[in-house]
Design a protein around this motif. Structure first.
Motif, mmCIF file in Angstrom:
data_model
loop_
_atom_site.group_PDB
_atom_site.id
_atom_site.type_symbol
_atom_site.label_atom_id
_atom_site.label_comp_id
_atom_site.label_asym_id
_atom_site.label_seq_id
_atom_site.Cartn_x
_atom_site.Cartn_y
_atom_site.Cartn_z
ATOM 1 N N THR A 17 0.971 -1.285 0.047
ATOM 2 C CA THR A 17 -0.103 -0.191 0.052
ATOM 3 C C THR A 17 0.990 1.307 0.145
ATOM 4 O O THR A 17 1.929 1.229 0.282
ATOM 5 N N VAL A 18 0.137 2.251 -0.444
ATOM 6 C CA VAL A 18 1.063 3.466 -0.496
ATOM 7 C C VAL A 18 1.580 3.937 0.975
ATOM 8 O O VAL A 18 2.719 4.414 1.188
ATOM 9 N N GLU A 19 0.652 3.653 1.935
ATOM 10 C CA GLU A 19 1.229 3.847 3.387
ATOM 11 C C GLU A 19 2.045 2.844 3.938
ATOM 12 O O GLU A 19 3.027 3.236 4.434
ATOM 13 N N GLY A 20 2.235 1.626 3.360
ATOM 14 C CA GLY A 20 2.961 0.782 3.786
ATOM 15 C C GLY A 20 4.379 1.002 3.439
ATOM 16 O O GLY A 20 5.410 0.753 4.074
ATOM 17 N N ASP A 63 5.701 3.998 2.414
ATOM 18 C CA ASP A 63 6.062 5.099 3.192
ATOM 19 C C ASP A 63 6.718 4.735 4.510
ATOM 20 O O ASP A 63 7.610 5.334 5.062
ATOM 21 N N ASP A 64 5.688 4.104 5.146
ATOM 22 C CA ASP A 64 6.225 3.611 6.690
ATOM 23 C C ASP A 64 7.512 2.942 6.625
ATOM 24 O O ASP A 64 8.317 3.259 7.445
ATOM 25 N N SER A 81 9.944 10.030 0.028
ATOM 26 C CA SER A 81 10.170 9.338 0.964
ATOM 27 C C SER A 81 11.812 8.457 0.762
ATOM 28 O O SER A 81 12.384 8.345 1.951
#
Length: 262
Positions: free
Chosen positions: A160-163, A165-166, A235
């Motif tokens: 996922t995009v959030e995954g 980035d994290d 990121s």
């Protein structure tokens, strides 16, 4: 006989170079000749000893014998990973051969670069003296690490995009910062490729080139793709800035030859 068995490693599905003393010596002799030929060129930053050795850490993840089938199975017999103890000894030997005035004669202002073998944590004690600092016999040594989102996916990063980035902010960035305390670190390869952008789980960067079908239709709009790629670029650039430099991999290898028109 290849140091990794990858499709870009000289001979797919075969990884036996480190087992063959004559081949190892040949590589050392090539490094010496490169140093003599280019060592005083103003444009030369340094010489990397060898690219992406497939080590005991990366071997299970890379799955070479299945992912890169050997054309000649008999030639591939004995294929296996490179042990870190062996690799560290080889790097030290290569360093001295490059610097030796009678061999490579690489000037001290040119870096000797070594790849981490896909396990950057292995190198904290490498080339250290009794005081924990770089030993006096070594000078201008740079650590090269190759970090891709596809590798992050192999390590369990959510697709996922959030995954992404994290993972980049909380795994890659502190890793580069920490290892920069031991060596100047360059991220010698990185790019924007990821499974979300492909619209299909690529299993860590596999594609139709590895017998995997691509997405039958685009799952993201052009604007969504732009946002995705700009986000993972931002990121990653922030993470790599914790080190001493980076090289963007801009050659497109994973092309969907089934579904791409033409």
């Amino acid at each position: 006989m290849s140091q990794n068995g990858f499709d870009n490693g000289g001979i797919s599905g075969v990884c036996k170079w480190a087992q063959l003393p004559d081949e190892v010596e040949f590589v050392l002799s090539v490094l010496e000749r490169l140093a003599k030929r280019y060592g005083h060129r103003q444009a030369l930053m340094g010489i990397e000893i060898i690219n992406e050795p497939n080590t005991t850490t990366s071997w299970p993840m890379m799955n070479v014998t299945e992912r890169y089938k050997a054309v000649d199975p008999e030639l591939a017999e004995g294929t296996g990973p490179i042990a870190f103890d062996w690799l560290k000894d080889f790097y030290v030997t290569a360093y001295h051969r490059l610097r030796d005035a009678d061999k490579g004669a690489l000037p001290a202002d040119k870096a000797v670069v070594f790849h981490d073998g896909f396990d950057i944590e292995q190198w904290k004690d490498f080339m250290r003296g009794s005081d924990g600092r770089l030993a006096p016999e070594f000078e201008n040594v740079v650590l090269d690490t190759h970090q891709y989102l596809m590798t992050a996916e192999m390590m369990g990063c959510p697709q996922t995009v959030e995954g992404y980035d994290d993972f980049v902010r909380n795994t890659y960035a502190p890793m580069i910062a920490e290892m920069s305390e031991y060596f100047p670190v360059i991220v010698g390869e990185w790019c924007l490729f990821n499974s979300v952008g492909c619209g299909v789980d690529t299993h860590g960067g596999q594609s139709v080139l590895n017998g995997e079908e691509g997405a039958q239709a685009e799952t993201l709009t052009a604007e969504q793709k732009r946002s995705l790629y700009q986000g993972v670029a931002e990121s990653q650039l922030a993470a790599w800035s914790k080190g001493s430099g980076f090289y963007y991999w801009n050659y497109k290898l994973l092309t969907d030859t089934v579904n791409t028109p033409g």
